[in-house]
Scaffold this active site. Structure first.
Site, PDB file in Angstrom:
ATOM      1  N   THR A  70       0.787  -1.236   0.000  1.00 10.89           N
ATOM      2  CA  THR A  70       0.000   0.000   0.000  1.00 10.89           C
ATOM      3  C   THR A  70       0.819   1.285   0.000  1.00 10.89           C
ATOM      4  OG1 THR A  70      -1.817  -1.101   1.111  1.00 10.89           O
ATOM      5  CG2 THR A  70      -1.751   1.297   1.288  1.00 10.89           C
ATOM      6  N   TYR A 154      -4.424  10.953   9.420  1.00 12.07           N
ATOM      7  CA  TYR A 154      -4.994   9.671   9.057  1.00 12.07           C
ATOM      8  C   TYR A 154      -5.791   9.063  10.205  1.00 12.07           C
ATOM      9  CZ  TYR A 154      -5.963   5.013   7.679  1.00 12.07           C
ATOM     10  OH  TYR A 154      -6.652   3.863   7.396  1.00 12.07           O
ATOM     11  N   HIS A 193      -8.514  -8.873   2.357  1.00 12.32           N
ATOM     12  CA  HIS A 193      -7.653  -9.610   3.293  1.00 12.32           C
ATOM     13  C   HIS A 193      -8.484 -10.593   4.116  1.00 12.32           C
ATOM     14  CE1 HIS A 193      -3.842  -7.596   2.762  1.00 12.32           C
ATOM     15  NE2 HIS A 193      -4.362  -6.400   2.967  1.00 12.32           N
TER      16      HIS A 193
HETATM   17 ZN   LIG Z   1      -3.340  -1.172  -0.216  1.00 11.79          ZN
END
Ligand SMILES: [Zn+2]
Ligand SMILES: *[C@@H]1O[C@H](CO)[C@@H](O)[C@H](O)[C@H]1NC(C)=O
Ligand SMILES: *[C@@H]1O[C@H](CO)[C@@H](O)[C@H](O)[C@H]1NC(C)=O
Ligand SMILES: *[C@@H]1O[C@H](CO)[C@@H](O)[C@H](O)[C@H]1NC(C)=O
Ligand SMILES: *[C@@H]1O[C@H](CO)[C@@H](O)[C@H](O)[C@H]1NC(C)=O
Ligand SMILES: *[C@@H]1O[C@H](CO)[C@@H](O)[C@H](O)[C@H]1NC(C)=O
Ligand SMILES: *[C@@H]1O[C@H](CO)[C@@H](O)[C@H](O)[C@H]1NC(C)=O
Ligand SMILES: *[C@@H]1O[C@H](CO)[C@@H](O)[C@H](O)[C@H]1NC(C)=O
Ligand SMILES: *[C@@H]1O[C@H](CO)[C@@H](O)[C@H](O)[C@H]1NC(C)=O
Length: 452
Positions: A70, A154, A193
Site C-alpha cells: 500500500t 490519518y 484480506h
Molecule cells: Zn493497499
C-alpha cells in the site's frame, strides 16, 4: 482523414493556448480505493462506476510497482518513481544507518518521505495554487517541510461521507484555489484480506458498497457544480490474491530465529542477518520451493528494487498465494507479490475535461500516472520513471495512435503505394509501346552536349 485534420487542428490550438481561453486553472481529484483488483471490474457489477467510465476513460490493467504493498504504491502514483527511488520500500522498514523504524502506524517522520517530492508539494510551489487531501499515505506528513494546505490526520474511523464532504468543500471554497486533491478509502482491501477475492458472496456485498460510494461521489460533484470542470481519476494501489492454509512457508522450520532480524514478513520478507549473511542465505535458499530467495545484489532488475539502504541484505519473495509465516502465524490473503502477476494489478478510470469520453485502453504503468497528472495540471514533472507517451491516448489534447490504428495506417499506406507502383508500371508500358523511335531520339539527345 477528417479525424486527422481535427486532431492536427486541436494540436495547433492547444499548442498556443494562452491565459485567455482557460481563465480557471485545471483541477484534479485523485481517488484511491485501496486493493481494488483490476478484474473485479469484469467479475462483479459496478453500475455507477460503469456510468463514470462510459463518459470517461478506462485503463483495464495498471502495472504497479514491486513490492505491491500500500504505502510504496501510493507514493509511486504521486511521484512517478520506483520504490528504490522514492524510498518508501515497504509498509515496514528499518534504516540501518539511522536505526530508525517505519510502519504504517508510525509513519510521520519526514525522514522516510523526503527522498522524493510528491505532486501535492510541487503543485503548491506554483503561485496561487493549493493542494488538499482527504487522506493518502504521506499527506499528513510535512514532506520537505510542506503539507497540503488542507489535510486530515490519518484515521480509519472517519467515514467516507466526511472525507468526501470536506474534500469537496475545500475544492470549492479555498483561496488560493485547491487544484489538486486526494481522496482515499480503505476498502475493498480490508475485506479482501479478510475474505479473500474468491469469496464471491462477501466480496459482492463489499464491492456493491464501493460502487455506491462512487455513485455518491459523482452525485455530490454534480450537485456542487464540480462535475463538468473537475478531472477525476479513480484508481488503486494493488490487487489481492487468495490464500490457503495449505500454502504456508514456515521460516522457523528452516532457520534459528536468533540468527536474523525480520523487518517485514510476507509475502516479501525483508531479512537482516545478525552475523553471517551467507549462512542465513544458504539456509533460507533451501527452505521452500514456493519462494525465491535473493541476496540484495541479485534482486532481478525488472523489480527496480535494489538501490536503497532501506532494502535489506536478503529478501524472500513468496509465489502467488503463498504466505510466509513463523511458527504461530496464520495464512493471510494478501498482496505484495511479484508486480508482473495480473492479480496484483489495479485499474484506472478517469473523467473530466482532460479525458476522452468512452475510451478503453489496455494497460499503463502506475508510474505513468504522475507525468499525466503533471500535464493536466500544467506542472513541470520532476525526474521520474514514468512515460508520458503511454497515457496520451487517454487525453483530449494529445495526438495518439494506438496499435490497431497504426497497423491500419501501415496497411493502408502499403495498398496506396502498391496501387501507385502498379499504375506507374502500366503507364510506362503504355508510353513505351507507341513510340518505336524513342531510342533514336534518345541517341540524338545524347549527342546534344557534344554539339554544344
Ligand atoms: Zn493497499
Ligand atoms: C499567464 O499569466 C501568468 C500570470 O498572470 C503569466 O505569468 C504568464 O506569462 C501568462 N501566460 C501566457 C501564455 O500568457
Ligand atoms: C493570485 O490571486 C490573487 C487573488 O485571487 C490575484 O490578485 C493575483 O493576481 C494572483 N496572482 C497570480 C500570479 O496569478
Ligand atoms: C494532526 O495531528 C497533530 C498532532 O497530533 C496536530 O498537531 C495537528 O493539528 C493535526 N492536524 C490536523 C489537520 O488535524
Ligand atoms: C470535516 O469538516 C468539518 C466541518 O468543518 C470538521 O468539523 C471536521 O473536523 C472535518 N473532518 C476532518 C476529519 O477533518
Ligand atoms: C524466537 O522464537 C522464540 C520462541 O517462539 C521467541 O520467544 C523469541 O522471541 C523469538 N526471537 C526472535 C528474535 O524473534
Ligand atoms: C559464514 O558462513 C559460511 C557458511 O557457513 C562460512 O563459510 C563463512 O566462513 C562464514 N563467514 C564468516 C565471516 O564467519
Ligand atoms: C517452532 O515449532 C517447532 C515444532 O513445533 C519447534 O521445534 C520450534 O522450537 C519452534 N520454533 C520457534 C522459534 O518457536
Ligand atoms: C528512476 O528515476 C530516477 C529519477 O530520475 C532515476 O534516478 C532512476 O535511475 C530511475 N530508475 C530507472 C530504473 O531508470
Amino acid at each position: 482523414m477528417k479525424l486527422l485534420v481535427i486532431l492536427l487542428f486541436s494540436g495547433l490550438i492547444t499548442g498556443c493556448r494562452g491565459n485567455s481561453s482557460h481563465s480557471l486553472p485545471p483541477k484534479l481529484l485523485l481517488v484511491s480505493f485501496d486493493g481494488f483488483r483490476a478484474d473485479y471490474l469484469q467479475n462483479y457489477e459496478f453500475p455507477h462506476l460503469q456510468n463514470f467510465i462510459k463518459e470517461g476513460v478506462l485503463v483495464e490493467h495498471v502495472k504497479n510497482v514491486f513490492i505491491t504493498k500500500t504505502f510504496p504504491n501510493h507514493y509511486s502514483i504521486v511521484t512517478g518513481l520506483y520504490e528504490e527511488s522514492h524510498g518508501i520500500v515497504a509498509n515496514s522498514m528499518y534504516d540501518v544507518i539511522t536505526k530508525k523504524h517505519f510502519s504504517d502506524l508510525d509513519d510521520k517522520d519526514p525522514f522516510w518521505w523526503n527522498e522524493a517530492v510528491p505532486i501535492w508539494v510541487t503543485n503548491q510551489l506554483q503561485e496561487n495554487r493549493s493542494s488538499a487531501a482527504a487522506m493518502w499515505p504521506g499527506t499528513d506528513v510535512p514532506i520537505h517541510n510542506t503539507t497540503p494546505s488542507y489535510f486530515m490526520n490519518y484515521s480509519s474511523s472517519v467515514s467516507f461521507e466526511e472525507r468526501l464532504n470536506n474534500i469537496t468543500t475545500w475544492l470549492i471554497n479555498s483561496n488560493p484555489p485547491v487544484t489538486f486533491a486526494t481522496l482515499y478509502w480503505e476498502e475493498p482491501d480490508a475485506s479482501g484480506h479478510k475474505y479473500g477475492p474468491e469469496d464471491k458472496e462477501n466480496m459482492y456485498r463489499v464491492l456493491k458498497e464501493i460502487d455506491d460510494l462512487i455513485g455518491e461521489l459523482v452525485h455530490k460533484l454534480k450537485v456542487l457544480g464540480l462535475w463538468e470542470n473537475l478531472n477525476v481519476i479513480i484508481t488503486s494501489d494493488h490487487g489481492m490474491t487468495q490464500c490457503s492454509k495449505d500454502r504456508l512457508i514456515n521460516l522457523d522450520r528452516c532457520i534459528d530465529n536468533s540468527s536474523y532480524a525480520l523487518i517485514d514478513l510476507t509475502p516479501v520478507a525483508a531479512v537482516l542477518p545478525k552475523i553471517n549473511t551467507t549462512e542465513v542465505y544458504n539456509k533460507l535458499k533451501v527452505c521452500s520451493p514456493h519462494m525465491n530467495v535473493y541476496l540484495k545484489e541479485d534482486i532481478p532488475a525488472r523489480f527496480h528494487y535494489q538501490h536503497n539502504n532501506r532494502i535489506q541484505p536478503i529478501i524472500l519473495v513468496a509465489d502467488e498465494g503463498w504466505t510466509i509465516v513463523l511458527n504461530k502465524s496464520l495464512p493471510k490473503c494478501d498482496h505484495g507479490y511479484d508486480n508482473s502477476l495480473s492479480s496484483m494489478h489495479p485499474f484506472l478510470a478517469a473523467h473530466g475535461p482532460a479525458f476522452h469520453k468512452g475510451y478503453k485502453h489496455n494497460t499503463i504503468n502506475s508510474v505513468d500516472i504522475y507525468p499525466m497528472m503533471c500535464h493536466i495540471l500544467g506542472l513541470k514533472p520532476r525526474p521520474n520513471n514514468g512515460t508520458f507517451g503511454h497515457t496520451k491516448c487517454l487525453l483530449v489534447d494529445q495526438w495518439c495512435i494506438n496499435l490497431p490504428e497504426a497497423v491500419g495506417i501501415v496497411i493502408g499506406a502499403l495498398l496506396v503505394l502498391t496501387t501507385l507502383t502498379g499504375l506507374i508500371i502500366i503507364m510506362q508500358n503504355r508510353l513505351s509501346v507507341p513510340r518505336p523511335f524513342s531510342r533514336l531520339q534518345l541517341q540524338e539527345d545524347d549527342d546534344d552536349p557534344l554539339i554544344e
